[in-house]
Design a protein around this motif. Sequence first.
Motif, PDB file in Angstrom:
ATOM      1  N   ARG A  64      26.602  -4.792 -84.535  1.00  0.00           N
ATOM      2  CA  ARG A  64      27.848  -3.062 -84.382  1.00  0.00           C
ATOM      3  C   ARG A  64      27.970  -3.261 -82.843  1.00  0.00           C
ATOM      4  O   ARG A  64      29.408  -2.839 -83.351  1.00  0.00           O
ATOM      5  CB  ARG A  64      26.355  -2.245 -84.092  1.00  0.00           C
ATOM      6  N   SER A  65      28.326  -3.542 -82.370  1.00  0.00           N
ATOM      7  CA  SER A  65      28.913  -3.088 -80.923  1.00  0.00           C
ATOM      8  C   SER A  65      29.124  -4.167 -80.298  1.00  0.00           C
ATOM      9  O   SER A  65      27.886  -4.200 -79.760  1.00  0.00           O
ATOM     10  CB  SER A  65      28.430  -2.029 -80.349  1.00  0.00           C
ATOM     11  N   GLY A  66      30.222  -4.210 -79.176  1.00  0.00           N
ATOM     12  CA  GLY A  66      29.901  -4.868 -78.591  1.00  0.00           C
ATOM     13  C   GLY A  66      29.835  -4.140 -76.888  1.00  0.00           C
ATOM     14  O   GLY A  66      30.297  -2.875 -76.616  1.00  0.00           O
ATOM     15  N   TYR A  67      29.788  -4.185 -75.638  1.00  0.00           N
ATOM     16  CA  TYR A  67      29.736  -3.794 -74.102  1.00  0.00           C
ATOM     17  C   TYR A  67      30.006  -4.837 -72.923  1.00  0.00           C
ATOM     18  O   TYR A  67      29.792  -5.779 -72.795  1.00  0.00           O
ATOM     19  CB  TYR A  67      28.094  -3.261 -74.233  1.00  0.00           C
ATOM     20  N   THR A  68      30.604  -3.761 -72.152  1.00  0.00           N
ATOM     21  CA  THR A  68      31.171  -4.594 -70.813  1.00  0.00           C
ATOM     22  C   THR A  68      30.472  -3.747 -69.863  1.00  0.00           C
ATOM     23  O   THR A  68      30.554  -1.977 -70.234  1.00  0.00           O
ATOM     24  CB  THR A  68      32.622  -5.262 -70.900  1.00  0.00           C
ATOM     25  N   SER A  69      30.050  -4.064 -69.141  1.00  0.00           N
ATOM     26  CA  SER A  69      29.888  -3.521 -67.957  1.00  0.00           C
ATOM     27  C   SER A  69      29.866  -4.048 -66.388  1.00  0.00           C
ATOM     28  O   SER A  69      30.483  -4.742 -66.161  1.00  0.00           O
ATOM     29  CB  SER A  69      28.070  -3.641 -67.848  1.00  0.00           C
ATOM     30  N   GLY A  70      30.310  -3.112 -65.646  1.00  0.00           N
ATOM     31  CA  GLY A  70      30.971  -3.087 -63.956  1.00  0.00           C
ATOM     32  C   GLY A  70      31.925  -3.775 -64.289  1.00  0.00           C
ATOM     33  O   GLY A  70      33.265  -3.828 -64.941  1.00  0.00           O
ATOM     34  N   GLY A  71      32.515  -4.599 -62.668  1.00  0.00           N
ATOM     35  CA  GLY A  71      33.889  -5.501 -62.712  1.00  0.00           C
ATOM     36  C   GLY A  71      34.346  -4.810 -61.593  1.00  0.00           C
ATOM     37  O   GLY A  71      34.037  -4.265 -60.801  1.00  0.00           O
ATOM     38  N   THR A  72      35.718  -4.944 -61.552  1.00  0.00           N
ATOM     39  CA  THR A  72      36.332  -4.711 -60.029  1.00  0.00           C
ATOM     40  C   THR A  72      38.514  -5.486 -60.767  1.00  0.00           C
ATOM     41  O   THR A  72      38.183  -6.153 -61.844  1.00  0.00           O
ATOM     42  CB  THR A  72      36.079  -5.300 -59.018  1.00  0.00           C
ATOM     43  N   PRO A  73      39.536  -5.421 -60.395  1.00  0.00           N
ATOM     44  CA  PRO A  73      38.758  -3.805 -59.164  1.00  0.00           C
ATOM     45  C   PRO A  73      39.548  -2.263 -59.904  1.00  0.00           C
ATOM     46  O   PRO A  73      40.051  -3.081 -60.930  1.00  0.00           O
ATOM     47  CB  PRO A  73      40.190  -4.190 -58.266  1.00  0.00           C
ATOM     48  N   PRO A  74      39.171  -1.385 -59.178  1.00  0.00           N
ATOM     49  CA  PRO A  74      38.133  -1.301 -58.118  1.00  0.00           C
ATOM     50  C   PRO A  74      36.959  -1.436 -59.010  1.00  0.00           C
ATOM     51  O   PRO A  74      37.042  -1.542 -59.715  1.00  0.00           O
ATOM     52  CB  PRO A  74      38.582   0.095 -57.106  1.00  0.00           C
ATOM     53  N   LEU A  75      36.259  -1.668 -57.383  1.00  0.00           N
ATOM     54  CA  LEU A  75      34.959  -1.486 -58.117  1.00  0.00           C
ATOM     55  C   LEU A  75      34.377  -0.502 -59.262  1.00  0.00           C
ATOM     56  O   LEU A  75      34.680   0.776 -58.785  1.00  0.00           O
ATOM     57  CB  LEU A  75      33.672  -1.546 -57.031  1.00  0.00           C
ATOM     58  N   SER A  76      33.763  -1.059 -60.432  1.00  0.00           N
ATOM     59  CA  SER A  76      33.007  -0.386 -60.697  1.00  0.00           C
ATOM     60  C   SER A  76      32.186   0.028 -62.136  1.00  0.00           C
ATOM     61  O   SER A  76      31.318  -0.811 -61.720  1.00  0.00           O
ATOM     62  CB  SER A  76      34.133  -0.736 -62.459  1.00  0.00           C
ATOM     63  N   ASN A  77      31.683   0.952 -62.029  1.00  0.00           N
ATOM     64  CA  ASN A  77      30.287   1.361 -63.004  1.00  0.00           C
ATOM     65  C   ASN A  77      30.360   1.242 -64.542  1.00  0.00           C
ATOM     66  O   ASN A  77      29.106   1.591 -65.011  1.00  0.00           O
ATOM     67  CB  ASN A  77      28.992   2.552 -61.858  1.00  0.00           C
ATOM     68  N   VAL A  78      31.579   1.380 -65.117  1.00  0.00           N
ATOM     69  CA  VAL A  78      31.214   1.547 -66.028  1.00  0.00           C
ATOM     70  C   VAL A  78      30.809   0.809 -67.088  1.00  0.00           C
ATOM     71  O   VAL A  78      30.868   0.163 -67.175  1.00  0.00           O
ATOM     72  CB  VAL A  78      33.042   1.515 -66.564  1.00  0.00           C
ATOM     73  N   ILE A  79      30.545   1.464 -68.140  1.00  0.00           N
ATOM     74  CA  ILE A  79      29.860   0.829 -69.358  1.00  0.00           C
ATOM     75  C   ILE A  79      30.966   0.508 -70.429  1.00  0.00           C
ATOM     76  O   ILE A  79      30.561   1.773 -70.980  1.00  0.00           O
ATOM     77  CB  ILE A  79      28.445   1.162 -70.079  1.00  0.00           C
ATOM     78  N   ASP A  80      31.039   0.069 -70.998  1.00  0.00           N
ATOM     79  CA  ASP A  80      32.426   0.229 -72.527  1.00  0.00           C
ATOM     80  C   ASP A  80      31.423  -0.099 -73.411  1.00  0.00           C
ATOM     81  O   ASP A  80      30.901  -0.953 -73.617  1.00  0.00           O
ATOM     82  CB  ASP A  80      33.628  -0.412 -72.139  1.00  0.00           C
ATOM     83  N   LYS A  81      31.839   0.361 -74.627  1.00  0.00           N
ATOM     84  CA  LYS A  81      31.009   0.143 -76.092  1.00  0.00           C
ATOM     85  C   LYS A  81      32.573  -0.469 -76.929  1.00  0.00           C
ATOM     86  O   LYS A  81      33.464   0.635 -77.288  1.00  0.00           O
ATOM     87  CB  LYS A  81      30.774   1.137 -76.340  1.00  0.00           C
ATOM     88  N   PHE A  82      32.797  -0.680 -77.682  1.00  0.00           N
ATOM     89  CA  PHE A  82      33.578  -1.397 -78.935  1.00  0.00           C
ATOM     90  C   PHE A  82      33.279  -2.185 -80.206  1.00  0.00           C
ATOM     91  O   PHE A  82      32.377  -2.388 -80.175  1.00  0.00           O
ATOM     92  CB  PHE A  82      34.677  -2.444 -77.926  1.00  0.00           C
ATOM     93  N   PRO A  83      33.944  -1.522 -81.034  1.00  0.00           N
ATOM     94  CA  PRO A  83      33.323  -1.972 -82.754  1.00  0.00           C
ATOM     95  C   PRO A  83      33.273  -2.965 -83.260  1.00  0.00           C
ATOM     96  O   PRO A  83      34.259  -3.869 -82.682  1.00  0.00           O
ATOM     97  CB  PRO A  83      33.418  -0.803 -83.325  1.00  0.00           C
ATOM     98  N   PHE A  84      32.420  -3.351 -83.545  1.00  0.00           N
ATOM     99  CA  PHE A  84      32.753  -4.950 -84.340  1.00  0.00           C
ATOM    100  C   PHE A  84      32.498  -4.250 -85.533  1.00  0.00           C
ATOM    101  O   PHE A  84      33.174  -5.570 -85.897  1.00  0.00           O
ATOM    102  CB  PHE A  84      30.802  -5.833 -84.402  1.00  0.00           C
ATOM    103  N   SER A  85      32.656  -3.585 -86.014  1.00  0.00           N
ATOM    104  CA  SER A  85      32.931  -3.676 -87.388  1.00  0.00           C
ATOM    105  C   SER A  85      34.731  -3.670 -88.295  1.00  0.00           C
ATOM    106  O   SER A  85      34.703  -3.728 -89.384  1.00  0.00           O
ATOM    107  CB  SER A  85      31.839  -2.067 -88.514  1.00  0.00           C
ATOM    108  N   SER A  86      35.564  -2.922 -87.456  1.00  0.00           N
ATOM    109  CA  SER A  86      36.631  -3.286 -86.825  1.00  0.00           C
ATOM    110  C   SER A  86      36.863  -3.186 -85.443  1.00  0.00           C
ATOM    111  O   SER A  86      36.777  -3.132 -84.301  1.00  0.00           O
ATOM    112  CB  SER A  86      37.281  -1.719 -87.582  1.00  0.00           C
TER     113      SER A  86
END
Length: 343
Positions: A64-86
């Motif tokens: 269904r989906s891929g996710y990315t979490s955290g990262g930098t810069p600036p230092l991040s707490n974001v959880i991103d989600k993107f679709p696999f179906s399209s």
Amino acid sequence: MITLFNTQLLDVSMNSATLANTVGANGQISYDYEEGKIYVHDGFGNRFSNTLSTVNVYSFQGSRSGYTSGGTPPLSNVIDKFPFSSDGNATDVGDLTQSRSRSSGQSSFISGYTSGGTTAPTSTHVNTIDKFPFATDANATDVGDLSQSRGDSAGQANEFTGYASGGSTPAASNVIDKFTFSTDANATDVGDLTLARGPMAGQSSTVSGYTSGDGNPILVSANTIDKFPFAADANATDVGDLTQSRFNRLAGQSSTVSGYSSGGGNPSPVNTIDKFPFSTDENATDVGDLTVARSSVAGQSSTISGYTSGGLVIDKFPFSTDSNASDVGDLTVSRSSLAGQQI
């Protein structure tokens, strides 16, 4: 007698208590992961099941989906989600419990995990294991600790447990940590890599975890592919080499038959996509290129494609053929040294 079940036919995975209070649509298929049973709903609150002698429903790859979490810069707490179906851009669906980078990612049937990492402003290493749900877009919760505070570890997973291998404390680490998915608890040290190192990429077959690459450009073994078993708590063995020594957070992906390592630094960023087989212990081969050379990236795996996300770009390459990646979307904000998950 059914001995194997295709995970892509499952609509819902839940525990016994949740399933008991679920009125599924007519024909909906649900899996009770506590009892190991598959149910078909009739739309009126009833469900029917045959007990399966052997059920193999877990797949490391997502549908269904891929996710990315955290990262930098600036230092991040974001959880991103993107679709696999399209092919499309990511959306911001939640936050980690703390902003951090250089974490490793793990995926269970129902949750994504972000373990370890470093925080601002002094790049302090942390041992936090965060968990966020796949069923709903929500923030993560702190559910345990690694055995040591560290960043730059590689993430692996099987049906029941997540692993974080290697990393930096800031000294290089060879520790293989394991934590359970069924309960929220601290990780335990269950083995060692062949060499203390980090950051690296992580891959998972049905029976083994793999750690590829190295974070120390001085070491001649910076192309090492290590393998450790899921069935027993044991040390890793060196089973092959990448096509080139790479470090600086290359991304890991897994098909059902092969592991992939993409990007990384040598020391400048590279666009190489390496592939190595799970069935035999041997060296990797160069099978394609990312759309742009970059390091400090995260990896995700669908049933048919590998994804490399970082900077702003989400790249996708096929598992069925050896070919270059294509740019299929953007993260919500450009960042590097992030963790990857999938469902």
